[in-house]
Scaffold this motif. Structure first.
Motif, PDB file in Angstrom:
ATOM      1  N   PRO A   1      -7.986 -11.362  -0.223  1.00 62.16           N
ATOM      2  CA  PRO A   1      -8.422 -12.175   0.620  1.00 62.16           C
ATOM      3  C   PRO A   1      -7.735 -12.184   1.832  1.00 62.16           C
ATOM      4  N   ALA A   2      -8.598 -12.919   2.838  1.00 64.28           N
ATOM      5  CA  ALA A   2      -7.920 -12.940   4.217  1.00 64.28           C
ATOM      6  C   ALA A   2      -6.877 -13.830   4.218  1.00 64.28           C
ATOM      7  N   GLY A   3      -5.583 -13.322   4.882  1.00 62.44           N
ATOM      8  CA  GLY A   3      -4.560 -13.957   4.885  1.00 62.44           C
ATOM      9  C   GLY A   3      -3.290 -13.454   4.150  1.00 62.44           C
ATOM     10  N   THR A   4      -3.758 -12.458   3.578  1.00 59.58           N
ATOM     11  CA  THR A   4      -2.828 -11.645   2.564  1.00 59.58           C
ATOM     12  C   THR A   4      -1.894 -10.749   3.487  1.00 59.58           C
ATOM     13  N   ARG A   5      -0.511 -10.832   3.370  1.00 63.07           N
ATOM     14  CA  ARG A   5       0.155  -9.943   3.971  1.00 63.07           C
ATOM     15  C   ARG A   5       0.482  -8.730   3.064  1.00 63.07           C
ATOM     16  N   VAL A   6       0.327  -7.636   3.656  1.00 60.19           N
ATOM     17  CA  VAL A   6       0.177  -6.127   3.151  1.00 60.19           C
ATOM     18  C   VAL A   6       1.227  -5.513   3.623  1.00 60.19           C
ATOM     19  N   ALA A   7       2.142  -4.846   2.870  1.00 63.73           N
ATOM     20  CA  ALA A   7       3.230  -3.784   3.192  1.00 63.73           C
ATOM     21  C   ALA A   7       2.803  -2.382   3.309  1.00 63.73           C
ATOM     22  N   LEU A   8       2.825  -1.857   4.494  1.00 67.04           N
ATOM     23  CA  LEU A   8       2.341  -0.404   4.716  1.00 67.04           C
ATOM     24  C   LEU A   8       3.676   0.256   4.509  1.00 67.04           C
ATOM     25  N   LEU A   9       3.491   1.135   3.222  1.00 69.67           N
ATOM     26  CA  LEU A   9       4.748   1.848   3.048  1.00 69.67           C
ATOM     27  C   LEU A   9       4.713   3.317   3.613  1.00 69.67           C
ATOM     28  N   TYR A  10       5.066   3.523   4.983  1.00 68.11           N
ATOM     29  CA  TYR A  10       5.094   4.750   5.370  1.00 68.11           C
ATOM     30  C   TYR A  10       6.131   5.958   4.670  1.00 68.11           C
ATOM     31  N   GLY A  11       6.956   5.436   4.332  1.00 65.28           N
ATOM     32  CA  GLY A  11       7.954   6.386   3.750  1.00 65.28           C
ATOM     33  C   GLY A  11       7.373   6.976   2.329  1.00 65.28           C
ATOM     34  N   SER A  12       6.769   6.106   1.468  1.00 66.36           N
ATOM     35  CA  SER A  12       5.988   6.308   0.575  1.00 66.36           C
ATOM     36  C   SER A  12       4.765   7.242   0.798  1.00 66.36           C
ATOM     37  N   ALA A  13       3.839   6.851   1.821  1.00 68.25           N
ATOM     38  CA  ALA A  13       2.525   7.583   1.964  1.00 68.25           C
ATOM     39  C   ALA A  13       2.858   9.058   2.450  1.00 68.25           C
ATOM     40  N   ASN A  14       4.214   9.175   3.228  1.00 64.74           N
ATOM     41  CA  ASN A  14       4.369  10.590   3.725  1.00 64.74           C
ATOM     42  C   ASN A  14       4.792  11.449   2.691  1.00 64.74           C
TER      43      ASN A  14
ATOM     44  N   LEU B   1       0.843  -1.305   0.033  1.00 62.71           N
ATOM     45  CA  LEU B   1      -0.050  -0.276  -0.086  1.00 62.71           C
ATOM     46  C   LEU B   1       0.979   1.207   0.110  1.00 62.71           C
ATOM     47  N   PRO B   2       0.862   1.988  -1.139  1.00 63.44           N
ATOM     48  CA  PRO B   2       2.032   3.095  -1.266  1.00 63.44           C
ATOM     49  C   PRO B   2       1.425   4.255  -0.924  1.00 63.44           C
ATOM     50  N   ARG B   3       0.060   4.470  -0.962  1.00 60.56           N
ATOM     51  CA  ARG B   3      -0.493   5.909  -0.915  1.00 60.56           C
ATOM     52  C   ARG B   3      -1.152   6.164   0.713  1.00 60.56           C
ATOM     53  N   TYR B   4      -1.067   7.391   0.814  1.00 65.83           N
ATOM     54  CA  TYR B   4      -1.225   8.022   2.232  1.00 65.83           C
ATOM     55  C   TYR B   4      -2.698   7.371   2.875  1.00 65.83           C
ATOM     56  N   HIS B   5      -3.490   7.624   2.348  1.00 63.19           N
ATOM     57  CA  HIS B   5      -4.925   7.321   2.569  1.00 63.19           C
ATOM     58  C   HIS B   5      -5.209   5.976   3.014  1.00 63.19           C
ATOM     59  N   ASP B   6      -4.701   4.946   2.061  1.00 67.78           N
ATOM     60  CA  ASP B   6      -4.685   3.560   2.522  1.00 67.78           C
ATOM     61  C   ASP B   6      -3.831   3.117   3.435  1.00 67.78           C
ATOM     62  N   VAL B   7      -2.736   3.521   3.760  1.00 74.89           N
ATOM     63  CA  VAL B   7      -1.932   3.333   4.765  1.00 74.89           C
ATOM     64  C   VAL B   7      -2.434   3.799   6.198  1.00 74.89           C
ATOM     65  N   ARG B   8      -2.997   4.902   6.198  1.00 76.49           N
ATOM     66  CA  ARG B   8      -3.610   5.677   7.471  1.00 76.49           C
ATOM     67  C   ARG B   8      -4.710   4.729   7.687  1.00 76.49           C
ATOM     68  N   ALA B   9      -5.559   4.305   6.655  1.00 70.28           N
ATOM     69  CA  ALA B   9      -6.696   3.522   7.153  1.00 70.28           C
ATOM     70  C   ALA B   9      -6.432   2.138   7.747  1.00 70.28           C
ATOM     71  N   ALA B  10      -5.528   1.616   7.230  1.00 72.11           N
ATOM     72  CA  ALA B  10      -4.983   0.334   7.658  1.00 72.11           C
ATOM     73  C   ALA B  10      -4.372   0.575   8.994  1.00 72.11           C
ATOM     74  N   LEU B  11      -3.708   1.467   9.419  1.00 74.01           N
ATOM     75  CA  LEU B  11      -3.156   1.771  11.026  1.00 74.01           C
ATOM     76  C   LEU B  11      -4.161   1.951  11.809  1.00 74.01           C
ATOM     77  N   MET B  12      -5.249   2.499  11.469  1.00 76.11           N
ATOM     78  CA  MET B  12      -6.598   2.788  12.091  1.00 76.11           C
ATOM     79  C   MET B  12      -7.198   1.575  12.284  1.00 76.11           C
ATOM     80  N   ASP B  13      -7.301   0.261  11.735  1.00 76.39           N
ATOM     81  CA  ASP B  13      -8.058  -0.754  11.721  1.00 76.39           C
ATOM     82  C   ASP B  13      -7.207  -2.141  12.068  1.00 76.39           C
ATOM     83  N   TRP B  14      -7.019  -2.156  13.297  1.00 77.31           N
ATOM     84  CA  TRP B  14      -6.006  -3.111  13.714  1.00 77.31           C
ATOM     85  C   TRP B  14      -6.968  -4.551  13.670  1.00 77.31           C
ATOM     86  N   ARG B  15      -8.387  -4.656  13.593  1.00 76.25           N
ATOM     87  CA  ARG B  15      -8.955  -5.688  13.535  1.00 76.25           C
ATOM     88  C   ARG B  15      -8.898  -6.419  12.111  1.00 76.25           C
ATOM     89  N   THR B  16      -8.828  -5.630  11.195  1.00 69.73           N
ATOM     90  CA  THR B  16      -8.759  -6.174   9.841  1.00 69.73           C
ATOM     91  C   THR B  16      -7.312  -6.100   9.602  1.00 69.73           C
TER      92      THR B  16
END
Length: 395
Positions: free
Chosen positions: A297-310, A44-59
């Protein structure tokens, strides 16, 4: 899955560790989700998606690890970084007590005195390494004492912390070289960071006392030392060094800060946004989830690219410009949500105090040489030799 853009970009080459920003731009342009085929990660290289992921620990769960290598993720399951509530909440409540913002008042005089001493010494000299002589000083001189670890082993603390960050990446040569050093560190904390050997009023003692009260399992104490050492050393050191490098390149911004010290907090945020010391963590989806129209799908590992989002141009106008009047308090360098950096108040205190003392005495920084740090989990400068002009000098 066929609609998801694929990239064979390698974020772990020496060149990419030194300068990942061209790759980040390419990934942001490709889409909200990009499959990094080399490591089977969905970035996930974009700001909106990285922030949304960080705020949703259940998912976006941390409980199956937040690194790249599957073996490392399995090994670290259960530490604070690699856990979800309620376990995470309980551990963080104990870990974070001495790091709360209100507790910073108690250590501020010590930070200020050490900052004054080291700035005076280095500025009087005129030329120094802003990484090893300036940025390392407060974390090494103050944090080690606060944690209360024995003197034996302190000389290797930076080496151990950097090795831990190297193991955040794939099982490459840096990862393999770091493994013995991480084992050495864990042996150290298991044998030395124990009651009777640690300072009775240090943070390490606080952990063991919490275990005695039943607030956490006693066997968690050694691993929790990672949460005090790794975030308190390399990340803060890199953040300080990056900030000096930015002001050396942008003397007009240093003039602004010297004229108005209320800009210091905004300068810290802008530096962290532009040069993020920890550019990536990962999460695992707990259920099928759609990100900006892209189903995963469930089980996917996603990389949250803070350096890109910023540096996402969708969120920050002219994102590659260093502007301390920007006030980007919403940057993601400290994370967000449940896993927001537990040591961020200490890092801000150290950075702000150093900048204030430097602004009293330095009118210009000039870079002589710089060397990038090549590390799988960190980004910044290993060395930054600068010369300074003092307030009374003319260029």
């Amino acid at each position: 899955m066929s609609a998801i853009p694929v990239s064979d970009a390698d974020l772990y080459t020496p060149g990419a560790r030194a300068d990942p920003y061209p790759i980040y731009r390419e990934l942001r342009a490709l889409g909200p989700v990009v499959h990094l085929s080399r490591y089977d990660l969905y970035a996930l290289p974009r700001y909106h998606d990285v922030r949304a992921a960080l705020m949703d620990w259940r998912t976006f769960s941390s409980a199956r690890g937040v690194f790249v290598d599957p073996g490392m993720n399995a090994q670290l399951e259960g530490i604070t970084l690699c856990s979800d509530p309620p376990e995470h909440t309980a551990m963080r409540a104990v870990l974070g007590r001495p790091l709360r913002q209100d507790r910073m008042r108690d250590i501020t005089p010590t930070i200020e005195a050490e900052a004054e001493r080291i700035v005076t010494e280095l500025v009087d000299r005129g030329t120094f390494d802003a990484a090893t002589e300036l940025a390392e000083h407060l974390p090494m001189a103050v944090v080690s004492d606060l944690v209360g670890l024995p003197d034996r082993g302190r000389a290797k603390m930076l080496e151990w912390a950097a090795a831990m960050w190297d193991m955040q990446g794939p099982a490459d040569e840096r990862f393999e070289a770091a493994a013995p050093m991480v084992g050495e560190f864990m042996d150290y904390v298991a044998q030395e960071a124990v009651p009777g050997r640690i300072h009775p009023e240090g943070w390490a003692t606080h952990l063991h006392q919490a275990a005695d009260r039943g607030e956490l399992a006693p066997d968690k104490c050694p691993a929790l030392m990672l949460d005090y050492i790794t975030p308190s050393l390399d990340t803060t050191i890199l953040a300080i060094t990056n900030t000096i490098a930015l002001f050396a390149r942008h003397p007009d911004q240093w003039d602004l800060l010297r004229a108005d010290r209320s800009l210091i907090p905004h300068a810290i945020n802008e530096s962290l946004r532009l040069e993020t010391p920890v550019p990536q963590f990962s999460r695992v989806l707990t259920e099928d989830h759609t990100i900006d129209g892209v189903p995963l799908p469930a089980g996917t590992r996603v990389a949250l690219l803070y350096g890109s989002a910023n540096r996402d141009e969708r969120h920050y106008p002219d994102p590659e410009r260093f502007d301390i009047t920007r006030r980007p308090s919403d940057h993601l360098a400290f994370g967000r949500g449940e896993h927001v950096c537990v040591g961020m108040h200490l890092a801000r205190l150290e950075m702000g105090t150093l900048l204030d003392r430097l602004a009293d005495r330095v009118s210009r920084f000039d870079t002589i040489t710089s060397t990038p740090l090549i590390n799988n989990g960190l980004r910044g400068l290993e060395h930054l030799e600068v010369t300074v002009q003092t307030a009374g000098q003319r260029g």
